[in-house]
Design a protein around this motif. Structure first.
Motif, PDB file in Angstrom:
ATOM      1  N   ASN A  15      17.612  62.005 117.603  1.00 63.09           N
ATOM      2  CA  ASN A  15      16.370  61.502 117.007  1.00 63.09           C
ATOM      3  C   ASN A  15      15.915  62.294 115.781  1.00 63.09           C
ATOM      4  N   GLN A  16      16.540  63.448 115.537  1.00 59.97           N
ATOM      5  CA  GLN A  16      16.204  64.192 114.317  1.00 59.97           C
ATOM      6  C   GLN A  16      16.836  63.580 113.079  1.00 59.97           C
ATOM      7  N   SER A  17      17.810  62.708 113.275  1.00 66.19           N
ATOM      8  CA  SER A  17      18.501  62.110 112.128  1.00 66.19           C
ATOM      9  C   SER A  17      17.558  61.220 111.333  1.00 66.19           C
ATOM     10  N   ARG A  18      17.754  61.226 110.024  1.00 71.13           N
ATOM     11  CA  ARG A  18      16.925  60.322 109.204  1.00 71.13           C
ATOM     12  C   ARG A  18      17.416  58.886 109.313  1.00 71.13           C
ATOM     13  N   TYR A  19      18.623  58.734 109.838  1.00 67.90           N
ATOM     14  CA  TYR A  19      19.169  57.391 110.021  1.00 67.90           C
ATOM     15  C   TYR A  19      18.859  56.869 111.429  1.00 67.90           C
ATOM     16  N   GLY A  20      18.948  55.564 111.566  1.00 67.68           N
ATOM     17  CA  GLY A  20      18.722  54.985 112.897  1.00 67.68           C
ATOM     18  C   GLY A  20      19.480  53.672 113.066  1.00 67.68           C
ATOM     19  N   ASN A  21      20.740  53.704 112.698  1.00 69.47           N
ATOM     20  CA  ASN A  21      21.494  52.456 112.801  1.00 69.47           C
ATOM     21  C   ASN A  21      21.970  52.226 114.228  1.00 69.47           C
ATOM     22  N   ALA A  22      22.742  53.182 114.750  1.00 69.96           N
ATOM     23  CA  ALA A  22      23.293  52.999 116.089  1.00 69.96           C
ATOM     24  C   ALA A  22      23.417  54.344 116.793  1.00 69.96           C
ATOM     25  N   ALA A  23      23.422  54.282 118.110  1.00 68.52           N
ATOM     26  CA  ALA A  23      23.687  55.460 118.930  1.00 68.52           C
ATOM     27  C   ALA A  23      24.247  54.975 120.262  1.00 68.52           C
ATOM     28  N   SER A  24      25.154  55.753 120.817  1.00 73.47           N
ATOM     29  CA  SER A  24      25.782  55.354 122.083  1.00 73.47           C
ATOM     30  C   SER A  24      25.764  56.507 123.061  1.00 73.47           C
ATOM     31  N   TYR A  65      15.871  53.874 126.257  1.00 75.20           N
ATOM     32  CA  TYR A  65      14.420  53.945 126.121  1.00 75.20           C
ATOM     33  C   TYR A  65      14.000  54.913 125.010  1.00 75.20           C
ATOM     34  N   SER A  66      14.714  56.032 124.896  1.00 79.20           N
ATOM     35  CA  SER A  66      14.212  57.150 124.082  1.00 79.20           C
ATOM     36  C   SER A  66      14.815  57.261 122.692  1.00 79.20           C
ATOM     37  N   VAL A  67      15.994  56.730 122.510  1.00 72.84           N
ATOM     38  CA  VAL A  67      16.682  56.988 121.240  1.00 72.84           C
ATOM     39  C   VAL A  67      16.191  56.020 120.156  1.00 72.84           C
ATOM     40  N   ASN A  68      15.898  56.591 118.999  1.00 76.62           N
ATOM     41  CA  ASN A  68      15.389  55.783 117.890  1.00 76.62           C
ATOM     42  C   ASN A  68      16.531  55.281 117.015  1.00 76.62           C
ATOM     43  N   ALA A  69      17.171  54.235 117.477  1.00 77.99           N
ATOM     44  CA  ALA A  69      18.229  53.590 116.695  1.00 77.99           C
ATOM     45  C   ALA A  69      18.184  52.098 116.996  1.00 77.99           C
ATOM     46  N   GLY A  70      18.628  51.330 116.041  1.00 81.32           N
ATOM     47  CA  GLY A  70      18.488  49.881 116.166  1.00 81.32           C
ATOM     48  C   GLY A  70      19.538  49.208 117.020  1.00 81.32           C
ATOM     49  N   ASN A  71      20.670  49.857 117.208  1.00 80.86           N
ATOM     50  CA  ASN A  71      21.744  49.289 118.035  1.00 80.86           C
ATOM     51  C   ASN A  71      22.187  50.381 119.010  1.00 80.86           C
ATOM     52  N   ILE A  72      22.051  50.115 120.276  1.00 82.33           N
ATOM     53  CA  ILE A  72      22.344  51.123 121.300  1.00 82.33           C
ATOM     54  C   ILE A  72      23.588  50.698 122.083  1.00 82.33           C
ATOM     55  N   GLY A  73      24.518  51.618 122.244  1.00 80.05           N
ATOM     56  CA  GLY A  73      25.715  51.346 123.042  1.00 80.05           C
ATOM     57  C   GLY A  73      25.706  52.153 124.322  1.00 80.05           C
ATOM     58  N   VAL A  74      26.067  51.528 125.400  1.00 81.76           N
ATOM     59  CA  VAL A  74      26.266  52.242 126.665  1.00 81.76           C
ATOM     60  C   VAL A  74      27.726  52.049 127.055  1.00 81.76           C
ATOM     61  N   ASN A  75      28.476  53.116 126.976  1.00 77.58           N
ATOM     62  CA  ASN A  75      29.926  53.107 127.197  1.00 77.58           C
ATOM     63  C   ASN A  75      30.641  52.176 126.208  1.00 77.58           C
ATOM     64  N   ILE A  76      30.037  52.006 125.051  1.00 77.45           N
ATOM     65  CA  ILE A  76      30.613  51.256 123.922  1.00 77.45           C
ATOM     66  C   ILE A  76      30.349  52.086 122.671  1.00 77.45           C
ATOM     67  N   GLY A  77      31.387  52.429 121.945  1.00 82.58           N
ATOM     68  CA  GLY A  77      31.215  53.295 120.775  1.00 82.58           C
ATOM     69  C   GLY A  77      30.698  52.571 119.554  1.00 82.58           C
ATOM     70  N   VAL A  78      31.056  51.299 119.422  1.00 77.09           N
ATOM     71  CA  VAL A  78      30.584  50.509 118.275  1.00 77.09           C
ATOM     72  C   VAL A  78      29.628  49.450 118.804  1.00 77.09           C
ATOM     73  N   ALA A  79      28.344  49.738 118.712  1.00 79.68           N
ATOM     74  CA  ALA A  79      27.347  48.813 119.260  1.00 79.68           C
ATOM     75  C   ALA A  79      27.030  47.744 118.224  1.00 79.68           C
ATOM     76  N   ALA A  80      27.985  46.843 118.022  1.00 79.40           N
ATOM     77  CA  ALA A  80      27.837  45.803 116.991  1.00 79.40           C
ATOM     78  C   ALA A  80      27.292  44.529 117.626  1.00 79.40           C
ATOM     79  N   PRO A  81      26.107  44.114 117.244  1.00 79.28           N
ATOM     80  CA  PRO A  81      25.532  42.911 117.853  1.00 79.28           C
ATOM     81  C   PRO A  81      26.338  41.667 117.502  1.00 79.28           C
ATOM     82  N   SER A  82      26.437  40.766 118.462  1.00 80.39           N
ATOM     83  CA  SER A  82      27.103  39.495 118.167  1.00 80.39           C
ATOM     84  C   SER A  82      26.157  38.627 117.341  1.00 80.39           C
ATOM     85  N   ALA A  83      26.683  37.522 116.844  1.00 80.06           N
ATOM     86  CA  ALA A  83      25.977  36.766 115.803  1.00 80.06           C
ATOM     87  C   ALA A  83      24.634  36.205 116.240  1.00 80.06           C
ATOM     88  N   SER A  84      24.439  36.020 117.543  1.00 75.38           N
ATOM     89  CA  SER A  84      23.174  35.427 117.971  1.00 75.38           C
ATOM     90  C   SER A  84      22.089  36.475 118.206  1.00 75.38           C
TER      91      SER A  84
END
Lengths: 483, 117
Positions: free
Chosen positions: A405-414, A428-447
């Motif tokens: 959470n100290q990072s100035r970026y907030g794209n993704a975290a896993s 709940y706690s991490v300030n990033a827009g895409n969160i992965g749980v046991n997934i390294g690339v938390a890329a949202p699908s198109a919907s």
């Protein structure tokens, strides 16, 4: 002799008025593939005029007909799947699997656009007062533009174009001048669709054309994907000019690995996250944070598996990691690796001065693993955008979350864990827009909207998902009384 | 080093193997088998196209194409049985290495069609 790429304006392939050409190279072979014009404000004006002129007819084209174009478009992309994938490999340097994955995700965005007839519907309420009804309608908003990056030259334009035009807008794409060939092929397919002239337009180039799009009074909104520094400029310029804007920036994505994680399986996935597309993606894993005892086990397993990655030309299907985009990117990445060593980190696997037999002119950086990275250093905080994974140690889960959470970026975290409580707390706690749980690339699908917070996103409505329907439509409230 | 080390390498190898088997059976007048091989080739190309999941691409270990070389010069009954056995073994070995269930299922089915369990 290589070709000079043309713009596509008002249903025709036209030469740019540019006096400057930008060479396009295969970054693995250094083959000169084409020249990309650095289109001018006059080129942009032609495209905007065409798009504006096409708008009234296109918005009144029934939405089911507009969606039907997407059905045909999808079939075309499927039919040309391998050809497109090969172009992506040649101009970008990624692997065939990565290119196929990119094209597949692009198709998912076309699939999403086919849902526009459902998603554009609005609601209403009878008798808000005696004999008075109120309804909402969504209408297309005008001419939209997208300025897209080199790292996903086929997929990212498809995050925007299909939904924008199926909503009834007209569209102008300005792709990266480093990778214009995928979008040229994209527009060759769009040309075959026989859309009304001016509905889709392509303007190739760099800063002058991007600036002209942002400043043109007849452009309603702009989508952007690229670095944070440029995203901020795009956001400020567009808002100053009264436009809608969604500007996705850079990232420094962290992965927390808990002691309860399956280290071997986690590392396998982390490899793809860190070194996929040679680390040149905004969702790339940049820092792995080993919590407690996980740190040493993670470091050892990563060192073992990283060394086994096969680096090479993407068209060879046994290649597991390709090249970076250019020699200047290679130089920048190698400088950052060197700097990390001077800042006290340990380069465990060093990808500098890397070479691939038979492709000696390529822009190679080998997979790099840097351990013992400290929180206040460049490697912990600045985006590398290359195949470099930093390793940091955290004493506890809370410590790991603080680091992230100290990072100035907030794209993704896993997080990699087998503990549901940790996973829940992380989400709940991490300030990033895409969160992965046991997934390294938390890329949202198109919907789903493509998340992003802090310096990773400038704007209100994200790309993809329902956000894109909001972005590409205007809501109108109708209140009626008939006596 | 393993030469079947990616999702694409495995699916492309399988599609190419089926193309070779199609030509092999066509050459000895076994039209039904040739047709079945061609159908599997087309399916494998579709699976490669539709089931590549960018976010779960992972390195694959322990598979080498050299272990699945087909002797297509041997058109005897024993030769045919041998290529079928090798093909079945190939699918049996590669299916568990693929982390996308739909692709795994397609490979398992190809294996069954070659007489594997």
């Amino acid at each position: 002799m290589s070709k000079t790429i043309k713009n596509y304006i008002d249903g025709e392939w036209v030469e740019s008025g540019a006096s400057t050409l930008i060479p396009v190279h295969d970054p693995a072979t250094c083959e000169h593939l084409a020249d990309c014009p650095d289109s001018t404000a006059a080129d942009v004006d032609l495209a905007v005029r065409a798009a504006k002129a096409a708008f009234d007819e296109w918005r009144s084209t029934p939405v089911l007909v507009r969606a039907q174009y997407m059905h045909h478009f999808k079939v075309m992309v499927e039919d040309n799947f391998e050809a497109v994938s090969r172009i992506v490999v040649k101009e970008h340097g990624k692997t065939m699997d990565e290119a196929r994955g990119e094209v597949r995700r692009g198709i998912e965005s076309i699939d999403f656009a086919m849902s526009v007839p459902v998603l554009m519907r609005s609601d209403g309420l009878e008798d808000i007062s005696s004999g008075i009804d109120e309804t909402t309608v969504r209408q297309p908003a005008g001419v939209f533009a997208a300025i897209t990056p080199f790292n996903f030259p086929f997929m990212v334009p498809l995050w925007f174009l299909p939904t924008a035009i199926t909503c009834g807008n007209t569209f102008i794409l300005k792709p990266s001048p480093q990778t214009p060939l995928s979008t040229e092929f994209l527009f060759e397919m769009l040309d075959e669709l026989d859309l009304p002239e001016g509905v889709v337009n392509l303007v190739n180039g760099a800063v002058p054309s991007a600036t002209a799009l942002m400043e043109h009074p007849d452009v309603t909104g702009v989508s952007f994907v690229g670095s944070s520094a440029v995203a901020k400029i795009i956001y400020e310029t567009c808002t100053r000019n009264g436009k809608r804007v969604q500007a996705q920036g850079g990232a420094k994505n962290y992965i927390a690995v808990m002691p309860d994680a399956d280290i071997e399986a986690s590392v396998k996935n982390i490899l793809g996250a860190a070194y996929g597309c040679a680390g040149q993606r905004c969702l790339a894993a940049a820092v792995a944070v080993g919590v407690g005892d996980a740190y040493d086990a993670l470091k050892d397993e990563l060192a073992k598996q990283v060394a086994n990655l096969k680096v090479g030309y993407g068209l060879d299907e046994t290649t597991q990691m390709g090249t970076v985009i250019s020699d200047s990117a290679k130089e920048r990445i190698e400088t950052m690796i060197a700097q990390s060593a001077t800042e006290g980190a340990k380069v465990v696997v060093d990808g500098r001065d890397f070479n691939v037999d038979g492709y000696e002119k390529g822009s190679w950086v080998g997979p790099t693993l840097i351990a013992d990275v400290q929180p206040d250093t460049t490697m912990a905080n600045e985006e590398v955008f290359g195949p470099v994974l930093a390793l940091m140690k955290a004493d506890s889960f809370d410590d790991a979350v603080d680091i992230i959470n100290q990072s100035r970026y907030g794209n993704a975290a896993s997080i990699f864990t087998s503990n549901g409580k940790n996973a829940r707390e992380f989400k709940y706690s991490v300030n990033a827009g895409n969160i992965g749980v046991n997934i390294g690339v938390a890329a949202p699908s198109a919907s789903f909207p493509f998340g992003g917070q802090k310096d990773s996103f400038f704007g209100d409505l994200h790309g993809q998902g329902m956000d894109s329907i909001e972005f590409y439509t205007e809501r109108k409230i109708v209140i009626e009384r008939w006596v | 080093m393993s030469s079947l080390n990616t999702f694409g390498a495995i699916l492309s190898y399988a599609a190419e193997m089926e193309a070779q088997l199609g030509a092999y059976y066509a050459g000895i007048g076994k039209a039904e088998r040739a047709k079945a091989a061609d159908k599997r080739r087309a399916k494998l190309e579709r699976v490669r196209r539709e089931n590549v999941v960018e976010i779960t691409l992972e390195p694959i270990e322990g598979l080498d194409a050299a272990d699945y070389a087909l002797d297509l010069a041997d058109v005897s009954t024993e030769g045919q049985a041998s290529v079928e056995n090798i093909a079945a073994r190939f699918y049996r070995d590669v299916a568990p290495k693929i982390n996308v269930r739909a692709a795994q299922r397609a490979l398992e089915r190809c294996g069954r069609e070659h007489g594997g369990s």
